[in-house]
Design an enzyme around this catalytic site. Sequence first.
Site, PDB file in Angstrom:
ATOM      1  N   SER A   8       0.838  -1.192   0.000  1.00 18.73           N
ATOM      2  CA  SER A   8       0.000   0.000   0.000  1.00 18.73           C
ATOM      3  C   SER A   8       0.874   1.243   0.000  1.00 18.73           C
ATOM      4  CB  SER A   8      -0.899  -0.004   1.241  1.00 18.73           C
ATOM      5  OG  SER A   8      -1.773   1.099   1.230  1.00 18.73           O
ATOM      6  N   CYS A   9       0.499   2.220  -0.820  1.00 16.30           N
ATOM      7  CA  CYS A   9       1.210   3.496  -0.841  1.00 16.30           C
ATOM      8  C   CYS A   9       0.184   4.619  -0.712  1.00 16.30           C
ATOM      9  CB  CYS A   9       2.058   3.641  -2.106  1.00 16.30           C
ATOM     10  SG  CYS A   9       1.128   3.822  -3.636  1.00 16.30           S
ATOM     11  N   PRO A  10       0.626   5.845  -0.429  1.00 18.24           N
ATOM     12  CA  PRO A  10      -0.318   6.935  -0.186  1.00 18.24           C
ATOM     13  C   PRO A  10      -1.350   7.157  -1.296  1.00 18.24           C
ATOM     14  CG  PRO A  10       1.868   7.604   0.480  1.00 18.24           C
ATOM     15  CD  PRO A  10       2.006   6.271  -0.221  1.00 18.24           C
TER      16      PRO A  10
END
Length: 106
Positions: A8-10
Amino acid sequence: MKIVAVTSCPTGIAHTYMAAEALEKAAKKMGHAIKVETQGSIGIENKISLKEASEADVVIFAADVAVKDENRFSGKPVIKVEVQKAIKNAAEVIKEAEAMIEKSSS
């Protein structure tokens, strides 16, 4: 070794999926079973079930934001890395998982 991972990334777009692909390729090349859940802009994909989480030897969080439903993995050895590390050096992340399992079994 059975591995489950969450990426997961921003923004939840490119890097989330790049990390997932890199971890999958590295784990398979090293002879491990892996399932990777992505938590991105379109929600959770390839969700890891409670059964899959309980059967895993180790959990990898390649995430730059909080992992949703993290409690599914309680009691399991967890490695937390930044998304970029999983993208650039997934084999090293898998080796860390191997070392963690070896240490806990000895």
